[in-house]
Motif scaffolding. Structure first.
Motif, PDB file in Angstrom:
ATOM      1  N   LEU A 150     -13.793  21.541 -37.145  1.00 63.67           N
ATOM      2  CA  LEU A 150     -13.335  21.718 -35.768  1.00 63.67           C
ATOM      3  C   LEU A 150     -12.559  20.502 -35.276  1.00 63.67           C
ATOM      4  O   LEU A 150     -11.568  20.643 -34.550  1.00 63.67           O
ATOM      5  N   HIS A 151     -12.994  19.292 -35.661  1.00 65.63           N
ATOM      6  CA  HIS A 151     -12.204  18.095 -35.354  1.00 65.63           C
ATOM      7  C   HIS A 151     -10.783  18.248 -35.900  1.00 65.63           C
ATOM      8  O   HIS A 151      -9.797  17.970 -35.213  1.00 65.63           O
ATOM      9  N   ARG A 152     -10.698  18.659 -37.166  1.00 63.07           N
ATOM     10  CA  ARG A 152      -9.393  18.792 -37.811  1.00 63.07           C
ATOM     11  C   ARG A 152      -8.531  19.841 -37.114  1.00 63.07           C
ATOM     12  O   ARG A 152      -7.337  19.644 -36.905  1.00 63.07           O
ATOM     13  N   LEU A 153      -9.147  20.943 -36.752  1.00 64.40           N
ATOM     14  CA  LEU A 153      -8.410  22.007 -36.057  1.00 64.40           C
ATOM     15  C   LEU A 153      -7.885  21.507 -34.718  1.00 64.40           C
ATOM     16  O   LEU A 153      -6.732  21.773 -34.344  1.00 64.40           O
ATOM     17  N   ALA A 154      -8.720  20.769 -33.989  1.00 66.06           N
ATOM     18  CA  ALA A 154      -8.299  20.252 -32.688  1.00 66.06           C
ATOM     19  C   ALA A 154      -7.134  19.282 -32.826  1.00 66.06           C
ATOM     20  O   ALA A 154      -6.161  19.335 -32.053  1.00 66.06           O
ATOM     21  N   VAL A 155      -7.192  18.398 -33.835  1.00 64.31           N
ATOM     22  CA  VAL A 155      -6.100  17.440 -34.023  1.00 64.31           C
ATOM     23  C   VAL A 155      -4.834  18.147 -34.496  1.00 64.31           C
ATOM     24  O   VAL A 155      -3.728  17.804 -34.067  1.00 64.31           O
ATOM     25  N   ARG A 156      -4.984  19.157 -35.342  1.00 61.75           N
ATOM     26  CA  ARG A 156      -3.801  19.928 -35.761  1.00 61.75           C
ATOM     27  C   ARG A 156      -3.116  20.571 -34.551  1.00 61.75           C
ATOM     28  O   ARG A 156      -1.889  20.569 -34.436  1.00 61.75           O
ATOM     29  N   GLY A 157      -3.922  21.141 -33.658  1.00 65.67           N
ATOM     30  CA  GLY A 157      -3.347  21.739 -32.448  1.00 65.67           C
ATOM     31  C   GLY A 157      -2.668  20.697 -31.575  1.00 65.67           C
ATOM     32  O   GLY A 157      -1.578  20.930 -31.031  1.00 65.67           O
ATOM     33  N   TRP A 158      -3.310  19.534 -31.455  1.00 68.20           N
ATOM     34  CA  TRP A 158      -2.731  18.448 -30.660  1.00 68.20           C
ATOM     35  C   TRP A 158      -1.425  17.954 -31.285  1.00 68.20           C
ATOM     36  O   TRP A 158      -0.453  17.673 -30.564  1.00 68.20           O
ATOM     37  N   LEU A 159      -1.364  17.878 -32.608  1.00 68.01           N
ATOM     38  CA  LEU A 159      -0.123  17.468 -33.276  1.00 68.01           C
ATOM     39  C   LEU A 159       1.000  18.472 -33.027  1.00 68.01           C
ATOM     40  O   LEU A 159       2.165  18.082 -32.853  1.00 68.01           O
ATOM     41  N   ALA A 160       0.660  19.762 -33.007  1.00 65.25           N
ATOM     42  CA  ALA A 160       1.680  20.783 -32.718  1.00 65.25           C
ATOM     43  C   ALA A 160       2.227  20.597 -31.303  1.00 65.25           C
ATOM     44  O   ALA A 160       3.444  20.696 -31.073  1.00 65.25           O
ATOM     45  N   MET A 161       1.337  20.304 -30.353  1.00 61.48           N
ATOM     46  CA  MET A 161       1.778  20.045 -28.975  1.00 61.48           C
ATOM     47  C   MET A 161       2.630  18.774 -28.922  1.00 61.48           C
ATOM     48  O   MET A 161       3.668  18.738 -28.246  1.00 61.48           O
ATOM     49  N   THR A 162       2.194  17.739 -29.638  1.00 62.28           N
ATOM     50  CA  THR A 162       2.934  16.476 -29.664  1.00 62.28           C
ATOM     51  C   THR A 162       4.350  16.694 -30.183  1.00 62.28           C
ATOM     52  O   THR A 162       5.327  16.200 -29.607  1.00 62.28           O
ATOM     53  N   GLU A 163       4.470  17.456 -31.261  1.00 62.16           N
ATOM     54  CA  GLU A 163       5.787  17.745 -31.821  1.00 62.16           C
ATOM     55  C   GLU A 163       6.658  18.493 -30.822  1.00 62.16           C
ATOM     56  O   GLU A 163       7.818  18.129 -30.597  1.00 62.16           O
ATOM     57  N   GLU A 164       6.110  19.524 -30.203  1.00 61.68           N
ATOM     58  CA  GLU A 164       6.895  20.332 -29.264  1.00 61.68           C
ATOM     59  C   GLU A 164       7.343  19.503 -28.064  1.00 61.68           C
ATOM     60  O   GLU A 164       8.486  19.614 -27.613  1.00 61.68           O
ATOM     61  N   MET A 165       6.457  18.649 -27.548  1.00 65.36           N
ATOM     62  CA  MET A 165       6.822  17.831 -26.394  1.00 65.36           C
ATOM     63  C   MET A 165       7.835  16.760 -26.777  1.00 65.36           C
ATOM     64  O   MET A 165       8.735  16.447 -25.996  1.00 65.36           O
ATOM     65  N   ALA A 166       7.715  16.195 -27.968  1.00 62.61           N
ATOM     66  CA  ALA A 166       8.684  15.191 -28.421  1.00 62.61           C
ATOM     67  C   ALA A 166      10.074  15.805 -28.558  1.00 62.61           C
ATOM     68  O   ALA A 166      11.080  15.174 -28.221  1.00 62.61           O
ATOM     69  N   ILE A 167      10.136  17.038 -29.049  1.00 61.71           N
ATOM     70  CA  ILE A 167      11.426  17.718 -29.198  1.00 61.71           C
ATOM     71  C   ILE A 167      12.017  18.070 -27.837  1.00 61.71           C
ATOM     72  O   ILE A 167      13.211  17.887 -27.589  1.00 61.71           O
ATOM     73  N   GLY A 168      11.181  18.572 -26.941  1.00 61.18           N
ATOM     74  CA  GLY A 168      11.690  19.100 -25.674  1.00 61.18           C
ATOM     75  C   GLY A 168      11.874  18.088 -24.564  1.00 61.18           C
ATOM     76  O   GLY A 168      12.620  18.335 -23.618  1.00 61.18           O
ATOM     77  N   ALA A 169      11.218  16.920 -24.668  1.00 58.31           N
ATOM     78  CA  ALA A 169      11.252  15.957 -23.563  1.00 58.31           C
ATOM     79  C   ALA A 169      12.620  15.309 -23.416  1.00 58.31           C
ATOM     80  O   ALA A 169      13.261  14.954 -24.395  1.00 58.31           O
ATOM     81  N   THR A 170      13.050  15.178 -22.167  1.00 50.93           N
ATOM     82  CA  THR A 170      14.256  14.421 -21.837  1.00 50.93           C
ATOM     83  C   THR A 170      13.884  13.430 -20.742  1.00 50.93           C
ATOM     84  O   THR A 170      12.883  13.609 -20.033  1.00 50.93           O
ATOM     85  N   ASP A 171      14.687  12.367 -20.607  1.00 54.15           N
ATOM     86  CA  ASP A 171      14.341  11.294 -19.674  1.00 54.15           C
ATOM     87  C   ASP A 171      14.253  11.772 -18.231  1.00 54.15           C
ATOM     88  O   ASP A 171      13.534  11.171 -17.422  1.00 54.15           O
ATOM     89  N   ASP A 172      14.976  12.837 -17.884  1.00 55.67           N
ATOM     90  CA  ASP A 172      14.883  13.329 -16.508  1.00 55.67           C
ATOM     91  C   ASP A 172      13.573  14.062 -16.258  1.00 55.67           C
ATOM     92  O   ASP A 172      13.203  14.307 -15.104  1.00 55.67           O
ATOM     93  N   VAL A 173      12.840  14.391 -17.326  1.00 54.07           N
ATOM     94  CA  VAL A 173      11.535  15.047 -17.192  1.00 54.07           C
ATOM     95  C   VAL A 173      10.418  14.026 -17.359  1.00 54.07           C
ATOM     96  O   VAL A 173       9.514  13.928 -16.527  1.00 54.07           O
TER      97      VAL A 173
END
Length: 199
Positions: A150-173
């Motif tokens: 479950l730890h691993r699953l939670a971190v995998r999900g968090w990494l997916a969110m991290t990737e999506e936010m890193a791709i989508g984030a812009t300085d105006d946001v």
């Protein structure tokens, strides 16, 4: 009208040639998914024949996998925890390296993600190995000595969110620094819930 002369062939050692061909693939990856990359184009840019390219990579698929592996190694070199420090500081090192890498090479990274979406089993294995490595690094940095599934699953999900936010984030946001703070804080909350038994 005169034809453009072909690039002069430069004699390289085998490892130098492999590196050259992989670097060409990494550059071309910024403009198209890897399964749409032309082997003829790669060979022409290197100033070699298609047949010579296949002396270094037996099949087109072998070449594609080598390019994806090289891209993954570049990411992992940046997404590393410092050797010393509190868990939050060590996690921050991974997150800052990961987010900065993605944001500096957004086009290349998105093309790489699209390569994974192409469904080739060997390419997917490379992606899976990178995710496992990042998951292990985050759990180690966060001070989780004996992680459960479950730890691993939670971190995998968090990494997916991290990737999506890193791709989508812009300085105006959100600025990169604030995004890193947000992601590190989010992971701390997840880990605290595990520690308190609130699952």
């Amino acid at each position: 009208m005169t034809a453009t002369p072909a690039p002069a062939r430069v004699r390289l050692k085998p490892e130098e040639r492999r590196t050259q061909l992989i670097n060409i693939g990494l550059r071309l990856l910024t403009t198209r998914p890897i399964h749409e990359m032309s082997i003829d184009e790669v060979a022409a840019e290197a100033g070699i024949s298609r047949g010579l390219l296949f002396r270094y990579f037996p099949t087109k698929r072998d070449y594609y996998v080598a390019v994806v592996e090289a891209a993954g190694r570049r990411l992992l070199r940046h997404a590393k925890a410092p050797e010393q420090g509190a868990p939050a500081e060590r996690v921050r090192g991974i997150v800052d390296g990961f987010v900065s890498f993605v944001q500096r090479r957004k086009g290349n990274y998105v093309a790489l993600v699209r390569a994974g979406a192409g469904g080739d089993d060997l390419v997917l294995e490379v992606f899976e190995a990178n995710r496992r490595t990042l998951t292990d690094r985050v759990l180690d940095a966060a001070g989780v000595p004996d992680p459960t599934p479950l730890h691993r699953l939670a971190v995998r999900g968090w990494l997916a969110m991290t990737e999506e936010m890193a791709i989508g984030a812009t300085d105006d946001v959100v600025t990169t620094a604030d995004l890193v703070d947000l992601l590190v804080g989010n992971l701390e909350q997840v880990m605290e819930r595990f520690a308190s038994g609130d699952r």
